[in-house]
Design an enzyme around this catalytic site. Structure first.
Site: not given
Ligand code: AMP
Ligand code: MG
Length: 489
Positions: A94-95, A128, A186, A256-257
């Protein structure tokens, strides 16, 4: 004479070549005032990148995700994931963006990846962006893990964007992290390929890509996909054993992690134990304690079981046979984990054989009852073997049970002084302690990178006691309180 610095990236993008259907081509969103906060020179050198060139305005423009270098892929990867047990079919970057792959100076394929580079079609309403604090946390904890010999993704650089981003009713400085990983495949990538792939070949192409990239020996196996599953199980069992040995709590072990490579990824709500507490949970959103310290091995098996499920059609055309084979492959997880973990624990305690395992278990019980500092306890024991009692006496209000255990332990060591030396080579003095990380990130958010660099210096040579780092070896003082971590980064 000045030597011209050069910034050349020899990308070779196998993910994009092999896996149409698993990404969306995308461009980062440029920022106006990028400023390099930290550059990690050792991985830069491994990638054959010139640190001076990366520090130049052209280099910073790349690390800010303002410019995609020639040959870069620029794709947002698609993946699914079980988040706290609930299946989300479409997560994805997402970002984040995959810049592409580089072959490093040892011939290893490495992903270069941006985090915080602007919203993508997977943003689901998110901005993002990422904040300076969490991106520097990823940098410092990743380097701490690397220095401890634990497989991990690593930061190449963190660049401040000059923009403020809203988080938790506050405005925080934004940042872009450039991350190096052996891949970003992943468990969730496989879940997406199986369930949302727009073409039935995607799952097989992904599995073949993962085998070629991470477990080439599996290709020669009678059933390569079962061999892939077995290899991932082994890598994850070894990884989680290493986390448990250093007192690491990942905090958000969603599918996903969980990497296929066996590298630690995503340092959002992670923490290290100070006082040993097997039930420790730090993440504010993990109310049920799903990802508590002691649950990490079981949840790792749960996550790899989700991989097994999606691999079933590749394992055998006959579902019953596929199930049976997958079950048989997953079955040894507990034994594998236990073997890795006990091996690490024996080494931490200077012990030699499985006959000593009851002594290891007794130690855990004594530590837990005393609420003693996990990391500090092992160095206190080696000091005690050399005749310095104070650190061991300071471990607990009532040191009697610890001393009792220590006497039994010393009695089985053939050469206590040699054991002490061996222990000091594997038990860190300096780890990214929660309170030190927080202090460093708070200062960095207020434009003072001094504490960040000092902590980074400490944790990158974790086994050497050094002057100037007094206090860095201790658990948080009581006034730090109960540590809470957050996912909204
Ligand atoms: P994470 O916690 O980094 O593993 O992210 C989990 C999911 O949320 C993934 O699909 C990320 O891309 C999305 N995500 C987390 N923070 C953001 C953000 N600020 N903008 C867009 N997508 C996000
Ligand atoms: Mg992640």
């Amino acid at each position: 004479m000045t030597v011209a610095t050069e910034l050349r990236f020899a990308f070779d993008n196998s993910f994009v070549r092999d896996l149409p259907g698993l990404f969306v081509p995308w461009r980062p969103t440029a920022v106006e005032y990028p400023e390099l906060l930290a550059l990690n020179e050792p991985p830069a050198a491994e990638l054959g990148l010139d640190p001076a060139a990366l520090r130049s305005p052209a280099g910073v423009a790349v690390l800010a995700a303002n410019v995609l270098p020639d040959g870069a892929a620029g794709v947002a990867q698609a993946y699914a994931g079980h988040q706290f047990g609930n299946y989300v079919p479409r997560l994805g970057d997402g970002r984040a963006l995959l810049l592409g792959e580089l072959i490093d100076t040892s011939g290893r394929r490495r992903d270069l990846h941006f985090k915080g580079s602007g919203p993508t079609p997977f943003a689901r309403g998110g901005d993002g962006r990422a904040a300076v604090g969490p991106m520097l946390r990823e940098y410092i904890v990743g380097e701490g893990m690397h220095a401890l010999g634990i497989p991990t993704t690593r930061a190449l650089a963190v660049v401040a964007t000059g923009q403020l981003i809203p988080r938790d009713n506050r405005w925080l400085p934004g940042a872009v992290l450039t991350r190096v990983a052996s891949s970003h495949l992943r468990v969730g990538s496989f879940q997406y390929a199986r369930h949302l792939g727009d073409d039935p070949s995607l799952l097989r192409r992904l599995a073949d890509h993962a085998i070629a990239r991470h477990y080439p020996e599996a290709a020669a196996s009678a059933n390569p996909y079962l061999a892939l599953l077995s290899a991932v199980l082994e890598a994850q069992a070894a990884l989680v054993a290493q986390w448990m040995a250093v007192g690491f709590v990942h905090g958000v072990l969603n599918t996903d992690n969980v990497t296929i490579s066996g590298e630690t990824i995503d340092y959002g709500p992670c923490a290290f134990l100070d006082a040993f507490d097997a039930g420790a949970v730090f993440s504010s959103i993990d109310q049920a304690g799903r990802y508590a310290f002691r649950n990490q091995p079981a949840i790792t098996l749960w996550n790899v079981t989700r991989l097994a499920e999606v691999l079933l059609p590749l394992i055998d055309d006959d579902t019953d046979r596929a199930l049976e084979a997958a079950r048989g492959t997953l079955e040894p997880f507990a034994e594998k984990f236990e073997a890795h973990w006990m091996q690490l624990m024996r080494t931490k305690l200077g012990l030699a054989t499985a006959d000593d395992d009851p002594l290891v278990r007794a130690y855990l019980a004594v530590l837990a009852a005393a609420g003693a500092d996990w990391t500090g306890s092992f160095r206190a024991l080696s000091a005690w073997l050399r005749g310095t009692d104070a650190p061991l006496l300071a471990l607990a209000h009532d040191p009697a049970p610890v001393l009792d255990w220590a006497a039994r332990w010393r009695a089985v060591l053939p050469d206590p002084i040699a054991a002490a030396a061996a222990m000091d080579a594997v038990n860190p003095v300096y780890i990214p302690r929660n309170h030190l990380v927080e202090a460093a990130l708070t200062a960095a958010t207020e434009n003072d990178l001094g504490p960040f660099h000092k902590l980074l210096d400490a944790i990158t040579r974790p086994f050497d006691v050094r002057p100037g780092l007094e206090g860095y070896e201790y658990a948080a003082p009581p006034e730090f309180g109960r540590y809470r971590t957050f996912c909204g980064t």
